[in-house]
Design a protein around this motif. Structure first.
Motif, PDB file in Angstrom:
ATOM      1  N   LEU A  50       0.732  -1.143   0.072  1.00 10.08           N
ATOM      2  CA  LEU A  50       0.219   0.018  -0.037  1.00 10.08           C
ATOM      3  C   LEU A  50       0.920   1.325  -0.126  1.00 10.08           C
ATOM      4  O   LEU A  50       1.791   1.312   0.652  1.00 10.08           O
ATOM      5  N   LEU A  51       0.771   2.081  -1.018  1.00 10.03           N
ATOM      6  CA  LEU A  51       1.544   3.362  -1.123  1.00 10.03           C
ATOM      7  C   LEU A  51       1.573   4.176   0.053  1.00 10.03           C
ATOM      8  O   LEU A  51       2.344   4.865   0.733  1.00 10.03           O
ATOM      9  N   ASP A  52       0.282   4.469   0.592  1.00  8.06           N
ATOM     10  CA  ASP A  52       0.139   5.432   1.815  1.00  8.06           C
ATOM     11  C   ASP A  52      -1.496   5.237   2.032  1.00  8.06           C
ATOM     12  O   ASP A  52      -2.304   4.384   1.249  1.00  8.06           O
ATOM     13  N   ASN A  53      -1.806   5.897   3.291  1.00 10.22           N
ATOM     14  CA  ASN A  53      -3.412   5.819   3.459  1.00 10.22           C
ATOM     15  C   ASN A  53      -4.330   6.973   2.666  1.00 10.22           C
ATOM     16  O   ASN A  53      -5.318   7.122   3.324  1.00 10.22           O
ATOM     17  N   ASP A  54      -3.543   7.518   1.939  1.00  8.06           N
ATOM     18  CA  ASP A  54      -4.189   8.563   1.048  1.00  8.06           C
ATOM     19  C   ASP A  54      -5.398   8.005   0.195  1.00  8.06           C
ATOM     20  O   ASP A  54      -5.083   7.271  -0.520  1.00  8.06           O
ATOM     21  N   SER A  55      -6.692   8.361   0.561  1.00  8.07           N
ATOM     22  CA  SER A  55      -7.644   7.726  -0.554  1.00  8.07           C
ATOM     23  C   SER A  55      -8.176   8.720  -1.616  1.00  8.07           C
ATOM     24  O   SER A  55      -9.123   8.222  -2.115  1.00  8.07           O
ATOM     25  N   SER A  56      -7.455   9.690  -1.925  1.00 10.49           N
ATOM     26  CA  SER A  56      -7.820  10.616  -2.906  1.00 10.49           C
ATOM     27  C   SER A  56      -7.661   9.961  -4.393  1.00 10.49           C
ATOM     28  O   SER A  56      -6.795   8.965  -4.421  1.00 10.49           O
ATOM     29  N   ALA A  57      -8.243  10.706  -5.284  1.00 14.65           N
ATOM     30  CA  ALA A  57      -8.094  10.117  -6.556  1.00 14.65           C
ATOM     31  C   ALA A  57      -6.590  10.314  -7.232  1.00 14.65           C
ATOM     32  O   ALA A  57      -6.723   9.826  -8.335  1.00 14.65           O
ATOM     33  N   THR A  58      -5.955  11.170  -6.823  1.00 17.50           N
ATOM     34  CA  THR A  58      -4.621  11.312  -7.338  1.00 17.50           C
ATOM     35  C   THR A  58      -3.561  10.789  -6.442  1.00 17.50           C
ATOM     36  O   THR A  58      -3.835  10.986  -5.448  1.00 17.50           O
ATOM     37  N   HIS A  59      -2.467  10.568  -7.240  1.00 16.47           N
ATOM     38  CA  HIS A  59      -1.227   9.857  -6.332  1.00 16.47           C
ATOM     39  C   HIS A  59      -0.085  10.479  -7.027  1.00 16.47           C
ATOM     40  O   HIS A  59       0.108  10.031  -8.211  1.00 16.47           O
ATOM     41  N   ARG A  60       0.993  10.963  -6.333  1.00 18.91           N
ATOM     42  CA  ARG A  60       2.310  11.411  -6.907  1.00 18.91           C
ATOM     43  C   ARG A  60       3.124  10.071  -6.701  1.00 18.91           C
ATOM     44  O   ARG A  60       3.200   9.644  -5.325  1.00 18.91           O
ATOM     45  N   VAL A  61       3.880   9.808  -7.684  1.00 13.28           N
ATOM     46  CA  VAL A  61       4.977   8.697  -7.329  1.00 13.28           C
ATOM     47  C   VAL A  61       6.060   8.845  -8.072  1.00 13.28           C
ATOM     48  O   VAL A  61       6.148   9.744  -9.125  1.00 13.28           O
ATOM     49  N   SER A  62       7.379   8.378  -7.617  1.00 14.21           N
ATOM     50  CA  SER A  62       8.556   8.616  -8.191  1.00 14.21           C
ATOM     51  C   SER A  62       9.296   7.129  -8.200  1.00 14.21           C
ATOM     52  O   SER A  62      10.191   7.037  -7.063  1.00 14.21           O
TER      53      SER A  62
END
Length: 188
Positions: A50-62
């Motif tokens: 799981l990337l984090d507990n953010d349930s928003s529709a956008t996610h920033r990844v690197s």
């Protein structure tokens, strides 16, 4: 009475599907159909992390390497329906580029313009440009060098900028320069 709820229809788009190592992009989950999702869970598909507990529709990844990301859309209410979408992000490593040492030559001699890039992701596209024009060369083998023999047809200082790129459209390009002072040939 049994009520059948529609599954959310989930899609994922990336602001860019190809990036250089160290860059970041934004992933956006889309939600369509009558069973719309009210929250999202973002995962690394390969590891299940799981990337984090953010349930928003956008996610920033690197990502450091090519990675598939999975998003699960979840409906609200007493019965939670889920569906998922995925996006592949291809990552090209940045190259280490080594060009020839600055070398003085005599007028009318050949300039052996050479570059070597380290990469585990062939092919590598090499290019040079400078006082004497532009040229490019693609080497399909990892770590292979590029070489151009140019004629020093005038006296003066020549500078060539050499680039190497492992990705499409010259993505992740690395630059270096070679300076070639051209001297008058000695009279014999």
């Amino acid at each position: 009475t049994i009520h059948v709820l529609d599954l959310p229809t989930i899609g994922v788009t990336a602001s860019s599907s190809i990036i250089c190592q160290g860059d970041s992009i934004t992933l956006t989950a889309s939600n369509s159909g009558t069973g719309g999702a009210s929250g999202f869970l973002w995962y690394n598909a390969a590891t299940g992390t799981l990337l984090d507990n953010d349930s928003s529709a956008t996610h920033r990844v690197s990502p450091d390497t090519t990675t598939t990301y999975r998003v699960i859309g979840i409906t609200e209410g007493n019965v939670r329906c889920r569906n998922m979408g995925e996006a592949l992000v291809t990552v090209f490593q940045r190259l280490m580029l080594t060009v020839m040492d600055d070398t003085a030559i005599c007028h009318q001699q050949n300039i052996p313009l050479q570059a070597v890039a380290t990469s585990t992701t062939p092919p590598i596209r090499y290019c040079y440009w400078g006082n004497r024009g532009y040229n490019s060369q693609v080497n399909p083998v990892s770590g292979q060098s590029a070489m151009w023999n140019l004629n020093a047809d005038s006296v003066g200082s020549l500078q060539y900028v050499i680039s190497a790129a492992p990705g499409p459209d010259r993505l992740c390009r690395t630059y270096d320069t070679a300076n070639v002072p051209v001297r008058t040939s000695p009279l014999v």
